[in-house]
Design a protein around this motif. Structure first.
Motif, PDB file in Angstrom:
ATOM      1  N   ARG A 150      92.303  25.907 -19.311  1.00  0.00           N
ATOM      2  CA  ARG A 150      91.153  26.772 -19.580  1.00  0.00           C
ATOM      3  C   ARG A 150      90.502  26.402 -20.899  1.00  0.00           C
ATOM      4  O   ARG A 150      89.278  26.364 -21.025  1.00  0.00           O
ATOM      5  CB  ARG A 150      91.605  28.239 -19.608  1.00  0.00           C
ATOM      6  CG  ARG A 150      91.917  28.804 -18.232  1.00  0.00           C
ATOM      7  CD  ARG A 150      92.756  30.056 -18.324  1.00  0.00           C
ATOM      8  NE  ARG A 150      92.076  31.137 -19.017  1.00  0.00           N
ATOM      9  CZ  ARG A 150      92.687  32.220 -19.462  1.00  0.00           C
ATOM     10  NH1 ARG A 150      93.996  32.361 -19.290  1.00  0.00           N
ATOM     11  NH2 ARG A 150      92.000  33.164 -20.044  1.00  0.00           N
ATOM     12  N   LYS A 178      82.598  31.693 -15.480  1.00  0.00           N
ATOM     13  CA  LYS A 178      82.491  33.154 -15.478  1.00  0.00           C
ATOM     14  C   LYS A 178      83.285  33.781 -16.618  1.00  0.00           C
ATOM     15  O   LYS A 178      82.900  34.802 -17.167  1.00  0.00           O
ATOM     16  CB  LYS A 178      82.978  33.689 -14.129  1.00  0.00           C
ATOM     17  CG  LYS A 178      82.679  35.170 -13.921  1.00  0.00           C
ATOM     18  CD  LYS A 178      83.104  35.633 -12.534  1.00  0.00           C
ATOM     19  CE  LYS A 178      82.227  35.050 -11.455  1.00  0.00           C
ATOM     20  NZ  LYS A 178      82.561  35.586 -10.110  1.00  0.00           N
ATOM     21  N   GLU A 179      84.400  33.163 -16.986  1.00  0.00           N
ATOM     22  CA  GLU A 179      85.243  33.730 -18.042  1.00  0.00           C
ATOM     23  C   GLU A 179      84.490  33.817 -19.371  1.00  0.00           C
ATOM     24  O   GLU A 179      84.460  34.867 -20.027  1.00  0.00           O
ATOM     25  CB  GLU A 179      86.503  32.879 -18.203  1.00  0.00           C
ATOM     26  CG  GLU A 179      87.521  33.452 -19.161  1.00  0.00           C
ATOM     27  CD  GLU A 179      88.768  32.598 -19.222  1.00  0.00           C
ATOM     28  OE1 GLU A 179      89.720  33.023 -19.876  1.00  0.00           O
ATOM     29  OE2 GLU A 179      88.781  31.517 -18.620  1.00  0.00           O
ATOM     30  N   VAL A 184      94.381  36.619 -24.351  1.00  0.00           N
ATOM     31  CA  VAL A 184      94.039  35.432 -23.574  1.00  0.00           C
ATOM     32  C   VAL A 184      95.112  34.355 -23.640  1.00  0.00           C
ATOM     33  O   VAL A 184      94.854  33.193 -23.433  1.00  0.00           O
ATOM     34  CB  VAL A 184      92.680  34.849 -24.046  1.00  0.00           C
ATOM     35  CG1 VAL A 184      91.548  35.722 -23.606  1.00  0.00           C
ATOM     36  CG2 VAL A 184      92.658  34.664 -25.554  1.00  0.00           C
ATOM     37  N   GLU A 239      89.891  35.193  -9.826  1.00  0.00           N
ATOM     38  CA  GLU A 239      88.847  34.839 -10.777  1.00  0.00           C
ATOM     39  C   GLU A 239      88.379  36.091 -11.514  1.00  0.00           C
ATOM     40  O   GLU A 239      88.353  37.185 -10.955  1.00  0.00           O
ATOM     41  CB  GLU A 239      87.651  34.213 -10.047  1.00  0.00           C
ATOM     42  CG  GLU A 239      87.990  32.944  -9.302  1.00  0.00           C
ATOM     43  CD  GLU A 239      86.856  32.488  -8.400  1.00  0.00           C
ATOM     44  OE1 GLU A 239      85.796  33.152  -8.424  1.00  0.00           O
ATOM     45  OE2 GLU A 239      87.035  31.502  -7.682  1.00  0.00           O
ATOM     46  N   PRO A 240      87.983  35.956 -12.792  1.00  0.00           N
ATOM     47  CA  PRO A 240      87.497  37.130 -13.529  1.00  0.00           C
ATOM     48  C   PRO A 240      86.139  37.594 -13.025  1.00  0.00           C
ATOM     49  O   PRO A 240      85.356  36.812 -12.491  1.00  0.00           O
ATOM     50  CB  PRO A 240      87.404  36.620 -14.976  1.00  0.00           C
ATOM     51  CG  PRO A 240      87.245  35.144 -14.855  1.00  0.00           C
ATOM     52  CD  PRO A 240      87.991  34.739 -13.621  1.00  0.00           C
ATOM     53  N   ASN A 279      86.728  25.052 -20.978  1.00  0.00           N
ATOM     54  CA  ASN A 279      85.763  25.909 -21.660  1.00  0.00           C
ATOM     55  C   ASN A 279      85.102  25.197 -22.831  1.00  0.00           C
ATOM     56  O   ASN A 279      83.903  25.380 -23.079  1.00  0.00           O
ATOM     57  CB  ASN A 279      86.445  27.190 -22.140  1.00  0.00           C
ATOM     58  CG  ASN A 279      86.809  28.108 -20.988  1.00  0.00           C
ATOM     59  OD1 ASN A 279      86.211  28.020 -19.918  1.00  0.00           O
ATOM     60  ND2 ASN A 279      87.789  28.960 -21.175  1.00  0.00           N
ATOM     61  N   PHE A 285      87.561  40.054 -19.629  1.00  0.00           N
ATOM     62  CA  PHE A 285      87.349  38.756 -18.987  1.00  0.00           C
ATOM     63  C   PHE A 285      88.640  38.198 -18.415  1.00  0.00           C
ATOM     64  O   PHE A 285      88.689  37.053 -17.968  1.00  0.00           O
ATOM     65  CB  PHE A 285      86.764  37.755 -19.999  1.00  0.00           C
ATOM     66  CG  PHE A 285      87.688  37.449 -21.138  1.00  0.00           C
ATOM     67  CD1 PHE A 285      88.483  36.329 -21.107  1.00  0.00           C
ATOM     68  CD2 PHE A 285      87.768  38.287 -22.229  1.00  0.00           C
ATOM     69  CE1 PHE A 285      89.340  36.040 -22.155  1.00  0.00           C
ATOM     70  CE2 PHE A 285      88.607  38.015 -23.280  1.00  0.00           C
ATOM     71  CZ  PHE A 285      89.401  36.891 -23.244  1.00  0.00           C
ATOM     72  N   SER A 286      89.719  38.994 -18.428  1.00  0.00           N
ATOM     73  CA  SER A 286      91.003  38.526 -17.942  1.00  0.00           C
ATOM     74  C   SER A 286      90.961  38.339 -16.426  1.00  0.00           C
ATOM     75  O   SER A 286      90.135  38.916 -15.732  1.00  0.00           O
ATOM     76  CB  SER A 286      92.111  39.521 -18.307  1.00  0.00           C
ATOM     77  OG  SER A 286      91.830  40.776 -17.746  1.00  0.00           O
ATOM     78  N   PHE A 287      91.892  37.524 -15.954  1.00  0.00           N
ATOM     79  CA  PHE A 287      92.011  37.324 -14.513  1.00  0.00           C
ATOM     80  C   PHE A 287      92.561  38.610 -13.896  1.00  0.00           C
ATOM     81  O   PHE A 287      93.532  39.177 -14.378  1.00  0.00           O
ATOM     82  CB  PHE A 287      92.948  36.157 -14.219  1.00  0.00           C
ATOM     83  CG  PHE A 287      92.387  34.826 -14.587  1.00  0.00           C
ATOM     84  CD1 PHE A 287      91.718  34.062 -13.654  1.00  0.00           C
ATOM     85  CD2 PHE A 287      92.513  34.335 -15.872  1.00  0.00           C
ATOM     86  CE1 PHE A 287      91.184  32.826 -13.990  1.00  0.00           C
ATOM     87  CE2 PHE A 287      91.984  33.100 -16.221  1.00  0.00           C
ATOM     88  CZ  PHE A 287      91.319  32.349 -15.271  1.00  0.00           C
TER      89      PHE A 287
END
Length: 923
Positions: free
Chosen positions: A828, A440-441, A641, A82-83, A832, A25-27
């Motif tokens: 983030r 999306k992450e 992360v 974006e991921p 989140n 899920f990383s950028f």
């Protein structure tokens, strides 16, 4: 046969599922590296290279942030996307936009490199190359010629760097006195070397039946040809050869780095993967190439893996697999203890592997990977897998006790419980629907878990209404003679449960019903207290996993010599050698900035956690740090992360002011107890002599600033004159002044410059030498200059550490046009957690709507939903007693609880409804 086919498909799917530690899920990162010849300073690199590149690629689709670093002779532009997007497509767009401005960049740039990684990314593999009776230079030559390119070709590998040894070059070291004597310039020598080292097709000759090609052959084949090359003619008419004015040798450049493993000199290879590549796949491909190299290379040459990121991933996956198996076994044991019947336990135990294999099949076809998240979801689902089967089997047994035969009991029993188990399954599955609405992450991180739990519950529902009734009916026939009129569960435990139900539970329930209003008040007070305590729990983005490695960074003042860095690193290596928890220490020594990659022994072989090992080392490392002026040594653990470091970004233009603000901020942060490794992620410029051209004097000699700079650069740093081809390899031929002519400032002043007239002048005739300090790097984020300040959160949760830092600097005064903000990881976390809170509320609404539609009532679903806030009491007690912060995982667990805790209430309400239909009153 159907279920055997399911087992076969599930087994094949399990073997083919890709493995990773966490969902990627990383950028996605794309880095543009541009080296610049001529020693261009950072400010000029920023204006002439970095800014045009930023403008060109700043409009690429799905771009999240642009970070650029301009340093001496190099520009780095990192694009963070974006991921979850197709990075290959994005890379094509980046190349297309960059190509539009490439020709507008300075002619001194080298070939740009565009790759899907960051230079600061942790290597996935570190190799130590060693051999008996080989020097590090000999090993470096083998690595450069035969090994490096092999790894660069591996799919998913983004960068391969080599540390230790010295690079092989053909050195042409020219004597300044000889240049003056023969009235030669170094530029002329370089041109002679380049123009005399080529093979050229110059034409062809026709014959009757064929043609001959005509080629001029002039490529150097041995060093003596280079030495004997004529470069000028003396006044007496004799040829001046290169050997007359220079020393030509097959040698090595000065060492730019050292590499050691556990204090032993080696050549280290650092392999980094593309940001979106699968670590296991890349390391497996690298392992395959290592085996091939070991067969081709000298048997004395050994490639030893001192670090392999895949090992820790596989170990984490194996640990979760083991927990999953233990969970399944424990569930079966608990079932047998309560049922005290082998046949019934066997039926339910059979449902577990079949449900799991169905889940693996669904995962494979849905392209879900096998990782800690999905396996944790499956481990969580193991307990829920048996719920539906237990409920159905219990009702079938009740039907048999009423006198029904086995087949009819199986049909009626499973049909009667269909509503209850469908409702409980749907309420558990529907809690994952809000994940569609979060960013999306989080969606990438938890969609695998959601799908795994969903697949496992659907599989368990299918097994409960198909396999369980079938096995119950068929096994009842086989065991009917032995089991007629025989109670299913005689034993002390069941006798105790029956007595508790008859006397304890009935009395307790009767008391609660009589004092129901008092009981409701007590529950409400407990719930309110739980909410109050829950709001005060620390917060962070996502929890960290226990790692078996960390990195020690050794930062010295800009301009510190390699030997000083080496001395500092050796002291730390000696400290690490005395720590029993340390398995390997791979040192990468470079001028003024070095790293030591530390690998610990497995957790089961040591008593201390990684953080405890680091805390144990801090006092000893601090003493070593104090022996070197302005040194700063800090620790960093791998983080998927970025949840260990709290980053602050200070924006402005003047780096003197930015540095003052950063120092003030660091001083305040150091007063906060618990924070560690507080640092400025920017170093002061290195000391330098600035050569200021006296333009009036230069003009009088017919010279420009560019001409002077190019001549001095060639003599001081050297230029690549040509390439020497040998053994199928190309070796750079570097021409420069002999070291004794360029070692000290006084010699630099006496360097000669050749004029167009053939006369020579000294450099000091057109140059003023001024001492100064040049900026080491220029950092920019989203086209604005910045400095980063960071701190390790230490014993605090990420959210708590951020709040303490914000409080400590809230009264700082910033000049006009200067400001600060937290780094991306803070925003983030905040965003989140807001989205997960929204998802939790939406989950409760969806569960209520599902229950209302299934029970065709508005009040009964409300009664069932009352179990959810009561569950918060237990959640708060668990978090408080274990000192765990609230993170995305905790909120995800709360969302799942919204669908799980209602299951017992669903079965209870459904059973009460059937009793009330049988003319029982509501009490």
């Amino acid at each position: 046969m159907i279920f055997l086919a399911i087992l076969l498909v599930g087994t094949i799917a399990l073997l083919k599922l890709p493995i990773e530690l966490l969902p990627n899920f990383s950028f996605g990162d794309i880095s543009i590296y541009i080296d610049v010849r001529g020693g261009m300073p950072p400010v000029e690199v920023e204006s002439l290279v970095t800014k045009p590149v930023e403008e060109a690629v700043g409009t690429v689709s799905h771009l999240n942030n642009i970070i650029s670093i301009s340093e001496e002779s190099r520009s780095r532009v990192i694009l963070r996307f974006e991921p979850g997007i197709d990075m290959n497509f994005v890379a094509l767009e980046v190349r297309e936009k960059f190509a539009r401005i490439k020709d507008k960049l300075p002619k001194e740039i080298e070939r740009p490199v565009i790759a899907q990684f960051q230079q600061t990314d942790y290597p996935i593999i570190i190799l130590a190359v060693t051999a008996k009776n080989y020097t590090t230079e000999m090993l470096r030559r083998i690595v450069d010629d035969d090994i490096k390119e092999v790894f660069q070709r591996v799919e998913g590998v983004a960068n391969v760097e080599v540390g230790g040894g010295r690079e092989r070059k053909i050195l042409v070291e020219v004597y300044e006195s000889k240049l003056r004597a023969y009235n030669l310039s170094l530029g002329k020598l370089i041109n002679k070397l380049n123009l005399n080292n080529l093979n050229l097709l110059i034409g062809e000759v026709d014959r009757v039946k064929d043609k001959y090609l005509i080629r001029a052959i002039g490529e150097f084949t041995e060093l003596d040809e280079i030495r004997m090359l004529g470069v000028a003619v003396s006044p007496s008419g004799s040829v001046v050869r290169l050997k007359d004015v220079a020393d030509v040798k097959d040698s090595y450049l000065e060492a730019t780095s050292y590499a050691r493993v556990n204090t032993l000199p080696v050549i280290s290879i650092y392999i980094q993967k593309e940001s979106m590549a699968n670590t296991i796949k890349v390391t497996d491909a690298v392992d395959k190439e290592i085996k091939g190299l070991e067969e081709r290379l000298d048997k004395r040459v050994k490639l030893i893996k001192t670090y392999n990121q895949a090992d820790s991933i596989k170990k984490a996956i194996d640990s979760v697999k083991t927990s999953l198996l233990y969970g399944a076994l424990l569930a079966v044991i608990i079932l047998y203890i309560f049922l005290r019947n082998f046949k019934d336990t066997f039926i339910i135990a059979t449902s577990i592997p079949i449900s799991v294999m169905i889940t693996f099949g669904f995962m494979f076809f849905s392209k879900v990977t096998l990782n800690v998240m999905t396996l944790s979801g499956l481990a969580l689902g193991i307990g829920m897998l048996v719920d539906n089967s237990v409920v159905v089997l219990e009702n079938i047994f009740s039907m048999k006790e009423r006198g029904m035969n086995a087949v009819r009991a199986a049909v009626e029993g499973s049909s009667e419980m269909l509503l209850a188990i469908v409702a409980s399954t749907i309420t558990t599955v529907v809690v994952f629907l809000p994940i569609v609405f979060v960013n999306k992450e989080i969606r990438i991180l938890y969609s695998g878990l959601a799908l795994t739990v969903t697949f496992s519950l659907i599989a368990s529902l299918f097994v409960a209404i198909s396999l369980v009734p079938m096995l119950s009916a068929s096994l009842s026939k086989r065991f009917s003679k032995k089991a007629v009129n025989k109670p299913r569960g005689p034993g002390r435990l069941k006798d105790f449960m029956l007595k508790f139900k008859a006397f304890g539970y009935r009395r307790l329930l009767g008391f609660i019903l009589r004092a129901r209003f008092v009981f409701l008040i007590i529950v409400f007070v407990l719930f309110a207290a739980a909410v109050w305590k829950f709001m005060g729990i620390e917060k962070e983005f996502i929890g960290t996993l226990e790692q078996e490695d960390f990195t020690i960074f050794v930062e010295l003042p800009s301009g510190a010599k390699l030997e000083i860095s080496d001395k500092a690193v050796k002291q730390i290596e000696s400290i690490l050698a005395e720590v029993p928890e340390v398995k390997t220490a791979s040192a990468r020594v470079e001028p003024w900035s070095s790293k030591i990659y530390v690998k610990l022994v497995p957790l089961e072989e040591r008593k201390l956690l990684t953080k405890e090992v680091i805390d144990k080392l801090r006092p000893k490392i601090k003493k070593a740090e104090e022996q070197f002026k302005e040194a700063f040594i800090y620790f960093e653990e791998p983080q998927a992360v970025e949840t260990n470091e709290v980053v602050l970004e200070i924006f402005g233009y003047n780096y003197e002011i930015l540095n003052q603000l950063a120092v003030s901020m660091v001083n305040r942060m150091q007063q906060i107890g618990g924070l560690t490794d507080v640092k400025i992620r920017w170093r002061k410029g290195r000391p330098e002599w600035q050569l200021k051209v006296n333009k009036e004097s230069a003009a009088s000699f017919g010279l420009t600033v560019s001409e002077i700079s190019e001549q001095i650069h060639a003599k001081m740093r050297g230029l690549r004159a040509t390439l020497y081809h040998t053994e199928g390899k190309e070796i750079e031929v570097v021409a420069r002044l002999e070291e004794s002519d360029r070692r000290v400032l006084e010699q630099l002043k006496k360097i000669t410059i050749l004029l167009d007239s053939g006369e020579t002048i000294y450099l000091e005739q057109v140059i003023d030498f001024v001492p100064g300090v040049g900026p080491s790097k220029v950092w920019r984020k989203n086209k604005h200059r910045m400095i980063q300040v960071s701190a390790n959160r230490g014993k605090h949760a990420f959210g708590t550490a951020s709040s303490l830092i914000k409080e400590s600097i809230k009264d700082m005064k910033f000049p006009k046009d200067y400001s600060w903000r937290f780094g991306e990881n803070y925003w983030r976390m905040m965003e989140n957690q807001k989205q997960m809170t929204f998802a939790l509320i939406l989950t409760l609404i969806l569960v209520y709507l599902v229950l209302a539609s299934l029970f065709e009532s508005y009040t009964q679903p409300f009664i069932i939903m009352m179990t959810v806030p009561i569950a918060l009491i237990g959640v708060t007690i668990a978090l408080r007693s274990t000192h765990k912060p609230i993170n995305i995982g905790v909120l995800m667990g709360a969302i799942m609880l919204g669908g799980i805790v209602v299951n017992n209430a669903i079965i209870m309400i459904d059973y009460i409804n059937r009793l009330m239909e049988s003319k029982y009153n509501r009490f």
